[in-house]
Design a protein around this motif. Structure first.
Motif, PDB file in Angstrom:
ATOM      1  N   ALA A   7       0.859  -1.192   0.000  1.00 27.22           N
ATOM      2  CA  ALA A   7       0.000   0.000   0.000  1.00 27.22           C
ATOM      3  C   ALA A   7       0.889   1.234   0.000  1.00 27.22           C
ATOM      4  O   ALA A   7       2.091   1.147   0.283  1.00 27.22           O
ATOM      5  CB  ALA A   7      -0.901   0.019   1.228  1.00 27.22           C
ATOM      6  N   ASP A   8       0.297   2.349  -0.297  1.00 23.71           N
ATOM      7  CA  ASP A   8       0.979   3.640  -0.181  1.00 23.71           C
ATOM      8  C   ASP A   8       2.354   3.649  -0.859  1.00 23.71           C
ATOM      9  O   ASP A   8       3.364   3.957  -0.240  1.00 23.71           O
ATOM     10  CB  ASP A   8       1.101   4.030   1.300  1.00 23.71           C
ATOM     11  N   LEU A   9       2.349   3.295  -2.131  1.00 27.02           N
ATOM     12  CA  LEU A   9       3.607   3.336  -2.883  1.00 27.02           C
ATOM     13  C   LEU A   9       4.068   4.789  -3.043  1.00 27.02           C
ATOM     14  O   LEU A   9       5.243   5.087  -3.028  1.00 27.02           O
ATOM     15  CB  LEU A   9       3.424   2.698  -4.267  1.00 27.02           C
ATOM     16  N   GLY A  47      -4.014   1.378  -2.387  1.00 24.24           N
ATOM     17  CA  GLY A  47      -4.196   2.817  -2.564  1.00 24.24           C
ATOM     18  C   GLY A  47      -2.995   3.704  -2.301  1.00 24.24           C
ATOM     19  O   GLY A  47      -1.992   3.267  -1.743  1.00 24.24           O
ATOM     20  N   ASP A  48      -3.128   4.957  -2.719  1.00 22.58           N
ATOM     21  CA  ASP A  48      -2.017   5.900  -2.801  1.00 22.58           C
ATOM     22  C   ASP A  48      -0.904   5.275  -3.647  1.00 22.58           C
ATOM     23  O   ASP A  48       0.228   5.096  -3.210  1.00 22.58           O
ATOM     24  CB  ASP A  48      -1.525   6.363  -1.428  1.00 22.58           C
ATOM     25  N   ILE A  49      -1.305   4.969  -4.873  1.00 21.27           N
ATOM     26  CA  ILE A  49      -0.380   4.381  -5.844  1.00 21.27           C
ATOM     27  C   ILE A  49       0.642   5.458  -6.211  1.00 21.27           C
ATOM     28  O   ILE A  49       1.837   5.256  -6.114  1.00 21.27           O
ATOM     29  CB  ILE A  49      -1.154   3.930  -7.112  1.00 21.27           C
ATOM     30  N   GLY A  83      -6.219   5.522  -3.548  1.00 23.28           N
ATOM     31  CA  GLY A  83      -6.179   6.159  -2.232  1.00 23.28           C
ATOM     32  C   GLY A  83      -6.567   7.620  -2.367  1.00 23.28           C
ATOM     33  O   GLY A  83      -6.909   8.072  -3.473  1.00 23.28           O
ATOM     34  N   ASN A  84      -6.478   8.365  -1.280  1.00 16.74           N
ATOM     35  CA  ASN A  84      -6.857   9.782  -1.333  1.00 16.74           C
ATOM     36  C   ASN A  84      -5.880  10.626  -2.157  1.00 16.74           C
ATOM     37  O   ASN A  84      -6.225  11.705  -2.608  1.00 16.74           O
ATOM     38  CB  ASN A  84      -7.006  10.353   0.076  1.00 16.74           C
ATOM     39  N   HIS A  85      -4.680  10.118  -2.391  1.00 13.64           N
ATOM     40  CA  HIS A  85      -3.729  10.872  -3.214  1.00 13.64           C
ATOM     41  C   HIS A  85      -3.951  10.662  -4.716  1.00 13.64           C
ATOM     42  O   HIS A  85      -3.426  11.414  -5.519  1.00 13.64           O
ATOM     43  CB  HIS A  85      -2.283  10.459  -2.888  1.00 13.64           C
ATOM     44  N   ASP A  86      -4.666   9.595  -5.075  1.00 10.41           N
ATOM     45  CA  ASP A  86      -4.817   9.261  -6.490  1.00 10.41           C
ATOM     46  C   ASP A  86      -6.005   9.973  -7.112  1.00 10.41           C
ATOM     47  O   ASP A  86      -7.013  10.210  -6.454  1.00 10.41           O
ATOM     48  CB  ASP A  86      -5.024   7.750  -6.644  1.00 10.41           C
ATOM     49  N   SER A 174      -8.955  -1.721   1.311  1.00  8.93           N
ATOM     50  CA  SER A 174      -9.617  -0.474   1.699  1.00  8.93           C
ATOM     51  C   SER A 174      -8.571   0.570   2.081  1.00  8.93           C
ATOM     52  O   SER A 174      -7.550   0.234   2.691  1.00  8.93           O
ATOM     53  CB  SER A 174     -10.567  -0.749   2.880  1.00  8.93           C
ATOM     54  N   HIS A 175      -8.839   1.800   1.706  1.00 11.30           N
ATOM     55  CA  HIS A 175      -7.901   2.886   2.009  1.00 11.30           C
ATOM     56  C   HIS A 175      -8.631   3.929   2.842  1.00 11.30           C
ATOM     57  O   HIS A 175      -9.287   4.821   2.323  1.00 11.30           O
ATOM     58  CB  HIS A 175      -7.380   3.505   0.706  1.00 11.30           C
ATOM     59  N   GLN A 176      -8.569   3.779   4.139  1.00 16.80           N
ATOM     60  CA  GLN A 176      -9.237   4.718   5.045  1.00 16.80           C
ATOM     61  C   GLN A 176      -8.395   4.837   6.318  1.00 16.80           C
ATOM     62  O   GLN A 176      -7.458   4.065   6.525  1.00 16.80           O
ATOM     63  CB  GLN A 176     -10.632   4.208   5.445  1.00 16.80           C
ATOM     64  N   GLY A 215      -4.714   0.470   3.515  1.00 23.53           N
ATOM     65  CA  GLY A 215      -3.750   1.471   3.084  1.00 23.53           C
ATOM     66  C   GLY A 215      -4.113   2.799   3.716  1.00 23.53           C
ATOM     67  O   GLY A 215      -5.250   3.002   4.146  1.00 23.53           O
ATOM     68  N   HIS A 216      -3.140   3.691   3.818  1.00 26.53           N
ATOM     69  CA  HIS A 216      -3.271   5.073   4.285  1.00 26.53           C
ATOM     70  C   HIS A 216      -2.257   5.432   5.368  1.00 26.53           C
ATOM     71  O   HIS A 216      -1.635   6.476   5.317  1.00 26.53           O
ATOM     72  CB  HIS A 216      -4.679   5.391   4.782  1.00 26.53           C
ATOM     73  N   ILE A 217      -2.109   4.527   6.364  1.00 22.82           N
ATOM     74  CA  ILE A 217      -1.165   4.788   7.451  1.00 22.82           C
ATOM     75  C   ILE A 217       0.190   4.184   7.061  1.00 22.82           C
ATOM     76  O   ILE A 217       0.239   3.073   6.542  1.00 22.82           O
ATOM     77  CB  ILE A 217      -1.684   4.154   8.761  1.00 22.82           C
TER      78      ILE A 217
HETATM   79 MN   LIG Z   1      -3.593   7.955   1.947  1.00 21.78          MN
END
Ligand SMILES: [Mn+2]
Length: 387
Positions: A7-9, A47-49, A83-86, A174-176, A215-217
């Protein structure tokens, strides 16, 4: 089935103006090697690829190459969410086209949770993909009288709509910002979180899933149970992460109820990220630096009491990848305490006064007359535009 949870690449991440792309390319190559060695059949990317919604061209090339090697060369299946960055629309590009080759992308929630079914000798394995969602975005898929006031409500409602077959093996991506009870996950500065703490989702909403690939943290950790985890990032993405032990999260999922999780594999990055602290003479002495990788990304904290001539130049001569330099001595400590006690008065001060304080805090001196005039002018113009 052997599964790698990533996650979070944050491909294309820049820290203090330094691009980490070279480090990321190196890391992804090492991950590919482990995927081969460990005979991974499925890779989950929660997420946050990318680091930005419009990723630079070289970041797109890096992701393309990584996915190409996995899917085409190694014949590994990939499930990936936004993710929220994508940017949802951009990440969703080609999803129907790539699916035949085993690359499953889900960047947009469209009212139905996306599910991908895999088979192995133990039967069916269902992978559910829930991209990052906000309450406002999903309201349209529910009746108006259904209460969706929080992120928790949003994820809960989305999952309640689905018929999850509890006899089969079920994994969700899930990305939260997921918490367990009142326990907050170990966080770092580099996760963009909404102030006020309303963004959290309690892990109980995912109870019907055998594994929750979060993903996220950025710090690898379990949330509430061993089988709900943040894989964390492959690299340290902020100086607040220097003490985190990044690792690979590998699942060996046999029959229902028989899921082994291995987080023992670590990969040494091309350059580490670390904080060094002490008098400049010590930090630049051969005794100290010769035992370390001088190419590491460094935040140097200099503790000399007297002024140091060209501190950044001296430090960079030894540690060329110094990204940040701070001075912490008795003077700077005093200054900080003063600053904090002043916070109460903040509302009574105007913009120019506040900026002057900030400037003083940064530079150890006040704005001069002409700088003050410039600031006054800027504030006046900005205020004019607001009206
Ligand atoms: Mn994130």
């Amino acid at each position: 089935m052997k599964i790698l949870h990533l996650a979070d690449l944050h491909i294309g991440k820049i820290v203090q103006e330094q691009s980490l792309l070279e480090d990321q390319i190196y890391m992804l190559e090492q991950i590919v090697k482990k995927i081969e060695e460990e005979k991974i059949e499925l890779v989950l990317i929660s997420g946050d690829i990318y680091d930005r919604s419009v990723p630079p061209a070289d970041s797109v090339i890096v992701l393309n190459n990584f996915l190409k090697v996995l899917v085409k060369d190694l014949k590994v299946k990939v499930c990936m969410i936004a993710g929220n960055h994508d940017s949802k629309e951009r990440l969703n590009f080609g999803k129907e086209i790539f699916a035949d080759d085993g690359l499953h992308i889900c960047a947009i929630y469209d009212g139905k949770l996306e599910k991908k079914e895999f088979e192995d000798e133990y039967g069916k394995l269902n992978i559910y993909m829930l991209p990052y969602i906000k309450p406002v975005e999903i309201k349209q898929y529910f009746d108006e009288d259904e209460k969706i006031a929080s992120y928790h409500d949003a994820v809960k409602k989305v999952l309640e709509k689905e018929n999850i077959n509890k006899d089969e093996r079920n994994i969700i991506l899930s990305h939260q910002f997921v918490t367990a009870g009142n326990v907050e996950p170990e966080r770092s500065e580099s996760e963009t979180l909404i102030l006020g703490g309303t963004e959290n989702v309690d892990v109980s909403v995912y109870d019907q899933f055998d594994y929750v690939a979060l993903g996220h943290i950025h710090g690898p950790q379990r949330i509430g149970r061993d089988t709900a985890r943040y894989s964390g990032t492959m690299l340290k993405y902020s100086f607040s992460e220097v003490n985190q032990n990044k690792c690979l999260t590998i699942l060996d999922f046999k029959e229902k109820g028989n899921l082994k999780i291995d987080t023992s594999i670590t990969i040494k990055p091309l350059r580490d990220m670390r904080v060094i602290k002490g008098p400049i003479e010590e930090l630049t002495s051969e005794d100290v630096y010769s035992k370390t990788n001088r190419e590491d990304y460094i935040r140097a904290i200099i503790t000399n009491e007297e002024q140091v001539y060209d501190a950044i130049g001296q430090i960079k001569k030894i540690y060329p990848n110094t990204l940040r330099l701070d001075i912490k001595n008795s003077k700077s400590e005093i200054q900080q305490t003063l600053q904090i006690s002043d916070l109460d008065d903040i509302k009574k001060k105007d913009e120019v006064e506040l900026f002057n304080e900030f400037y003083q805090y940064q530079n150890n001196q006040e704005l001069n007359e002409s700088q003050l005039d410039i600031m006054k002018q800027v504030v006046k113009e900005v205020k004019k535009e607001e009206h």
